[in-house]
Design an enzyme around this catalytic site. Structure first.
Site, PDB file in Angstrom:
ATOM      1  N   ALA A 159     -12.401  11.533   7.165  1.00 14.91           N
ATOM      2  CA  ALA A 159     -13.453  12.491   7.514  1.00 14.91           C
ATOM      3  C   ALA A 159     -12.882  13.904   7.504  1.00 14.91           C
ATOM      4  O   ALA A 159     -11.681  14.091   7.692  1.00 14.91           O
ATOM      5  CB  ALA A 159     -13.988  12.166   8.904  1.00 14.91           C
ATOM      6  N   GLU A 173     -11.413   3.375   5.738  1.00 13.03           N
ATOM      7  CA  GLU A 173     -12.611   2.604   6.140  1.00 13.03           C
ATOM      8  C   GLU A 173     -13.545   2.435   4.934  1.00 13.03           C
ATOM      9  O   GLU A 173     -14.175   1.387   4.772  1.00 13.03           O
ATOM     10  CB  GLU A 173     -13.301   3.310   7.310  1.00 13.03           C
ATOM     11  CG  GLU A 173     -12.515   3.211   8.615  1.00 13.03           C
ATOM     12  CD  GLU A 173     -13.087   4.079   9.708  1.00 13.03           C
ATOM     13  OE1 GLU A 173     -13.475   3.508  10.749  1.00 13.03           O
ATOM     14  OE2 GLU A 173     -13.167   5.312   9.513  1.00 13.03           O
TER      15      GLU A 173
HETATM   16  N1  T1G Z   1      -9.839  16.966   7.387  1.00 11.61           N
HETATM   17  C1  T1G Z   1      -9.750  18.311   7.186  1.00 11.61           C
HETATM   18  N2  T1G Z   1      -8.634  18.946   6.698  1.00 11.61           N
HETATM   19  C2  T1G Z   1      -7.586  18.167   6.425  1.00 11.61           C
HETATM   20  C3  T1G Z   1      -7.586  16.751   6.639  1.00 11.61           C
HETATM   21  C4  T1G Z   1      -8.798  16.160   7.122  1.00 11.61           C
HETATM   22  N3  T1G Z   1      -8.898  14.841   7.328  1.00 11.61           N
HETATM   23  N4  T1G Z   1      -6.369  16.271   6.285  1.00 11.61           N
HETATM   24  C5  T1G Z   1      -5.644  17.338   5.865  1.00 11.61           C
HETATM   25  N5  T1G Z   1      -6.362  18.468   5.941  1.00 11.61           N
HETATM   26  C6  T1G Z   1      -5.937  19.818   5.533  1.00 11.61           C
HETATM   27  C7  T1G Z   1      -4.743  20.349   6.331  1.00 11.61           C
HETATM   28  O1  T1G Z   1      -5.157  21.006   7.488  1.00 11.61           O
HETATM   29  C8  T1G Z   1      -4.106  21.307   5.329  1.00 11.61           C
HETATM   30  O2  T1G Z   1      -4.857  22.498   5.347  1.00 11.61           O
HETATM   31  C9  T1G Z   1      -4.354  20.631   3.986  1.00 11.61           C
HETATM   32  O3  T1G Z   1      -5.457  19.723   4.200  1.00 11.61           O
HETATM   33  C10 T1G Z   1      -3.190  19.827   3.486  1.00 11.61           C
HETATM   34  O4  T1G Z   1      -2.775  18.953   4.524  1.00 11.61           O
HETATM   35  C11 T1G Z   1     -14.749   8.292  10.659  1.00 11.61           C
HETATM   36  C12 T1G Z   1     -13.485  10.227  12.021  1.00 11.61           C
HETATM   37  C13 T1G Z   1      -3.297  13.475   4.246  1.00 11.61           C
HETATM   38  C14 T1G Z   1      -1.013  12.839   4.948  1.00 11.61           C
HETATM   39  O5  T1G Z   1      -5.964  11.876  10.415  1.00 11.61           O
HETATM   40  O6  T1G Z   1      -2.344  13.101   7.778  1.00 11.61           O
HETATM   41  O7  T1G Z   1     -11.487   9.813   9.303  1.00 11.61           O
HETATM   42  O8  T1G Z   1      -3.096  24.027   6.170  1.00 11.61           O
HETATM   43  O9  T1G Z   1      -0.583  20.108   4.987  1.00 11.61           O
HETATM   44  O10 T1G Z   1       1.586  17.210   4.267  1.00 11.61           O
HETATM   45  O11 T1G Z   1     -12.926   7.057  11.319  1.00 11.61           O
HETATM   46  O12 T1G Z   1      -2.866  15.881   5.852  1.00 11.61           O
HETATM   47  O13 T1G Z   1      -3.559  23.840   3.741  1.00 11.61           O
HETATM   48  O14 T1G Z   1      -5.258  24.869   5.294  1.00 11.61           O
HETATM   49  O15 T1G Z   1      -1.146  17.889   6.053  1.00 11.61           O
HETATM   50  O16 T1G Z   1       0.492  16.548   2.037  1.00 11.61           O
HETATM   51  C15 T1G Z   1      -8.401  10.766   9.873  1.00 11.61           C
HETATM   52  C16 T1G Z   1      -5.023  13.672   8.375  1.00 11.61           C
HETATM   53  C17 T1G Z   1      -9.517  11.758   9.977  1.00 11.61           C
HETATM   54  C18 T1G Z   1      -5.371  12.255   8.145  1.00 11.61           C
HETATM   55  C19 T1G Z   1      -1.435  14.982   3.686  1.00 11.61           C
HETATM   56  N6  T1G Z   1      -7.449  11.238   8.892  1.00 11.61           N
HETATM   57  N7  T1G Z   1      -4.238  14.252   7.294  1.00 11.61           N
HETATM   58  O17 T1G Z   1      -0.292  15.559   4.215  1.00 11.61           O
HETATM   59  O18 T1G Z   1      -0.701  18.027   3.575  1.00 11.61           O
HETATM   60  S1  T1G Z   1     -10.655  11.268  11.231  1.00 11.61           S
HETATM   61  C20 T1G Z   1      -6.275  11.780   9.255  1.00 11.61           C
HETATM   62  C21 T1G Z   1      -2.931  13.944   7.126  1.00 11.61           C
HETATM   63  C22 T1G Z   1     -11.595  10.052  10.452  1.00 11.61           C
HETATM   64  C23 T1G Z   1     -13.250   8.227  10.649  1.00 11.61           C
HETATM   65  C24 T1G Z   1     -12.554   9.340  11.358  1.00 11.61           C
HETATM   66  C25 T1G Z   1      -2.192  14.714   6.080  1.00 11.61           C
HETATM   67  C26 T1G Z   1      -2.025  13.970   4.742  1.00 11.61           C
HETATM   68  P1  T1G Z   1      -4.169  23.877   5.112  1.00 11.61           P
HETATM   69  P2  T1G Z   1      -1.237  18.764   4.885  1.00 11.61           P
HETATM   70  P3  T1G Z   1       0.367  16.851   3.467  1.00 11.61           P
END
Ligand code: T1G
Ligand code: NAD
Length: 700
Positions: A63, A107
């Site tokens: 998300a 998911e």
């Molecule tokens: N939403 C919005 N922005 C995101 C994002 C996300 N899910 N994931 C990363 N970004 C942005 C981040 O802030 C950065 O922005 C850029 O993307 C690159 O990320 C219904 C509700 C995927 C392993 O927890 O773990 O799904 O700083 O620097 O090191 O159940 O990002 O460039 O402006 O981290 O290559 C669950 C979160 C969501 C995964 C990549 N998902 N992301 O790592 O790049 S909740 C997560 C990560 C959900 C559902 C629920 C990592 C990555 P900027 P980065 P990276």
């Protein structure tokens, strides 16, 4: 079809591709695009199967976290509905996964009938790290696919599972060589041509049935996670949702999950953990050091001083595969330092967290010398000798003479003026502070201290190096104690004054521990060793402002030779071989005698007063640091405290927590404390301004 989702038809197989760089977040545009693509595929007779994939580096990171908490809330379709419809499809739907599939992204894949992954892929449900539960069926479908014990581990840890292990667990069906989309299209055709039955995770029951007969699984798991999950709501909510998967029919379990998700996503804990997620990514952004600033290659390193910190610092380089030379004053000191490094690695091997082979490889990358000449060609040197300015300047002078001109010279000083250290060299542009935290091979924080002449290239190189050696680098300015320790002193100082006024170490430690810190200030002091701070205070005695209150309690304890765990007694006493602090009447008597000697009438100190008197001055010092431009953002300060001092992530760090409390409340208490207890507690101008404007640090 929106740009966020495109569809290409490969001979009857619709390939649906997500396009939302950089992580294919499942924001509103992607969800509406996906819904349209799936509805079209369902009704198009020419389409016999569907493959879902993501463009760019990954399948999807889930998300769009930045949508949470927004008003109006994210529009429909919501992800759970989309995934239910997808799973119910009569046409085979194959997920073609590369890079990562996380959270809602995984998911989505769980709703597909088959999951294929490219080598190197990682999948997982990290929602717990954001203070929520998986909210699109993850807690209901995953246990049905892989069983309850494995699902508990995956969901409550929030870890990313590598492809091979994910296949072994049943999270994915196959790791395929070659192009994963091609493999998925071929798989889809096989399903159609061979009329293979579609496997819907929501319909599976055998794996959860196993747990239905053994409810103690959950009790044991809760016991096992208790210490790591202390203070967090989300881990417990995840367990409860998985329990619902066992005890409720799928649709009811899904409703339980949804209700839990919506409750947690609105909680302060989740707001705090989402803040920490973004703050951790912001720290790397430095306004006057653009992203494309050229960096220097760091292929070799050296560490001068192989004591408590030097040894751990050297291990970080070896762990990252970078050859490192440790330098000491004598062979004896060198052997002692190397023995500690070897012991630390052996301990990790004995816990099964490192193979013997990896240990040997890492030790092989560490060489040792007592000859400065051996440091001539290294790319970076980290100095970690005693905390004495004269000694550090002497060492930097020698390094400047022997090291190649482009080498970066860094100091692990925890308090001293980096500019003065740099003045001992002819390359102040290549001098920077790299403040590691003890134990240096474990703690993730590096406070990188920019001097007045440190160049953007040196800063960019060291910030990159922090990432390379698995640390979170935060750039801070030069002042006494930089960001972390300077705020720590403000909090510790008030704690010591509270001892003189009526409290005892164990009461203060309990309040701070219950607040969520790993330990209170006195147990922490005993762990780090009281002699380190004593040496620093003695060094500062001559310059200490005489008009400001100073507590002698800590010095008096050190004068008794009590340096903490390493001497079996400090603020608390310790049974031989035990790290459990025991309240010591001898210390209580000492404290009472100091109160009497200062004519202080001891009084009842409440836990609330301790919390306010310790944490509010810490926040206030953070505000002063922002006022002085020594930290770039409040979020940077939060990351320093979360990774350097174990500040509870579910409170978002001290500055975010302050906004939750309300700056007006903190300002009013600081004003009262200032009136009652003097200058150390003068409210910071920034705190005053924001409080009067009804704003928070988050508005900066
Ligand atoms: N939403 C919005 N922005 C995101 C994002 C996300 N899910 N994931 C990363 N970004 C942005 C981040 O802030 C950065 O922005 C850029 O993307 C690159 O990320 C219904 C509700 C995927 C392993 O927890 O773990 O799904 O700083 O620097 O090191 O159940 O990002 O460039 O402006 O981290 O290559 C669950 C979160 C969501 C995964 C990549 N998902 N992301 O790592 O790049 S909740 C997560 C990560 C959900 C559902 C629920 C990592 C990555 P900027 P980065 P990276
Ligand atoms: P330590 O006493 O454990 O180790 C210092 C080492 O430096 C000793 O092994 C000593 O032999 C060596 N040394 C002394 N003079 C030397 C010289 N001229 N050349 C080479 N080696 C020399 O101290 P430590 O706790 O590792 O602290 C080192 C530095 O790290 C200090 O600046 C300290 O403030 C800082 N620091 C300490 C901690 C901590 O928790 N201990 C945390 C962060 C930063």
């Amino acid at each position: 079809m929106s740009d966020a989702v495109t569809v290409s038809n490969r001979d009857g197989v619709a390939v649906v591709t997500l396009h939302n760089p950089p992580v294919n977040g499942l924001g509103f545009a992607v969800r509406t695009g996906l819904q349209a693509a799936l509805e079209a595929a369902a009704t198009d007779g020419a389409v016999r199967a569907v493959v879902i994939t993501g463009s760019g580096k990954m399948f999807s990171a889930g998300a769009d976290i930045s949508e949470f908490g927004k008003t109006p809330p994210p529009g429909t379709p919501h992800l759970p509905t989309l995934i239910d419809a997808l799973e119910a499809s009569q046409k085979p739907i194959i997920a073609a996964i590369h890079g990562v599939a996380l959270g809602g992204g995984f998911e989505l894949a769980l709703g597909c009938h088959v999951r294929l992954a490219a080598p190197g892929t990682r999948v997982g449900l990290p929602e717990v790290t954001l203070g929520i539960v998986p909210g699109a069926g993850g807690t209901q479908r995953l246990p049905r696919l892989i069983g309850v014990p494995a699902a508990l581990d995956v969901i409550v840890s929030g870890t990313m599972v590598p492809a091979a292990k994910a296949q072994a667990l049943g999270m994915i069906d196959e790791v395929v060589e070659g192009d994963v989309v091609d493999a998925a299209v071929a798989c889809a055709r096989r399903y159609v041509d061979e009329h293979r039955p579609l496997r819907r995770a929501s319909a599976l029951d055998d794996k959860v049935a196993e747990a239905r007969g053994t409810p103690e699984i959950f009790g044991e798991f809760r016991k096992k996670m208790a210490r790591r999950a202390r203070g967090f709501e989300a881990p417990h909510a995840c367990v409860a949702c998985i329990e619902a998967a066992v005890n409720q029919p799928f649709a009811e379990g899904l409703a339980t999950e949804r209700e839990t998700f919506l409750r947690l996503v609105a909680s302060d804990q989740s707001k705090a953990q989402r803040h920490a997620f973004f703050a951790e990514r912001q720290v790397a952004k430095i306004p006057d050091v653009p992203k494309d600033t050229p960096t220097l290659p760091i292929e070799t390193a050296a560490v001068v001083g192989c004591g408590t910190m030097g040894g751990g610092i050297a291990m970080n380089f070896a762990n990252a595969g970078i050859p490192v030379t440790v330098f000491e004053v004598s062979q004896e000191a060198l052997d002692k330092g190397l023995a500690i490094i070897t012991k630390n690695y052996a301990a990790t091997v004995s816990k099964g967290r490192l193979s013997q082979e990896a240990m040997d490889t890492r030790l092989g990358l560490i060489s040792a010398t007592v000859d400065y000449g051996d440091l001539a060609e290294v790319d970076v040197v980290i100095e970690a000798v005693f905390e004495e300015m004269g000694l550090k300047k002497e060492v930097f002078g020698k390094l400047d003479a022997v090291c190649k001109q482009e080498a970066i010279l860094a100091s692990n000083t925890s308090t001293l003026d980096v500019n003065e250290i740099a003045s001992a060299t002819g390359r102040p542009d290549k001098v920077i502070g790299t403040h590691f935290f003890s134990p240096a091979n474990v703690m993730k924080l590096m406070e990188n201290v920019r001097g007045a002449q440190t160049s953007p290239q040196t800063i960019a190189t060291i910030m990159q190096l922090s990432k390379t050696i698995g640390k979170v680098g935060v750039l801070v300015g030069v002042c006494d104690g930089f960001v972390g320790n300077r705020m720590l002193y403000a909090y510790r100082r008030q704690a010591d004054f509270l001892l003189e006024e009526g409290a005892f170490p164990q009461q203060i430690d309990k309040v701070i521990y219950d607040f969520g810190m790993p330990m209170g200030p006195y147990a922490m002091g005993d762990l780090a060793g009281l002699d380190v701070g004593w040496r620093i205070r003695k060094g500062q005695a001559a310059t200490r402002p005489s008009h400001l209150r100073y507590s002698t309690v800590a010095d008096r304890i050190c004068e008794l030779g009590r340096f903490g765990q390493k001497t079996g007694a400090g603020w608390h006493r310790y049974e031989p071989g035990s790290r459990t602090p025991i309240a010591d009447p001898e210390i209580e008597q000492l404290i009472v005698s100091i109160s009497e000697a200062q004519g202080i009438t001891r009084r009842e100190i409440t836990d609330q007063e301790i919390l306010e008197r310790c944490m509010y001055p810490l926040v206030n010092e953070g505000a002063k640091i922002l006022d002085e431009g020594l930290a770039q953002r409040p979020g940077d300060i939060d990351i320093v405290w979360i990774y350097g001092y174990g500040f509870p992530r579910y409170r978002g760090g001290p500055m975010f927590w302050a906004d939750l409390v309300g700056l007006k409340t903190i300002y009013d208490v600081m004003r009262r404390l200032h009136d009652e207890h003097g200058d150390w507690l003068e409210p910071a101008p920034l705190l005053k301004k924001l409080a009067e404007q009804g704003k928070g640090f988050g508005d900066l």
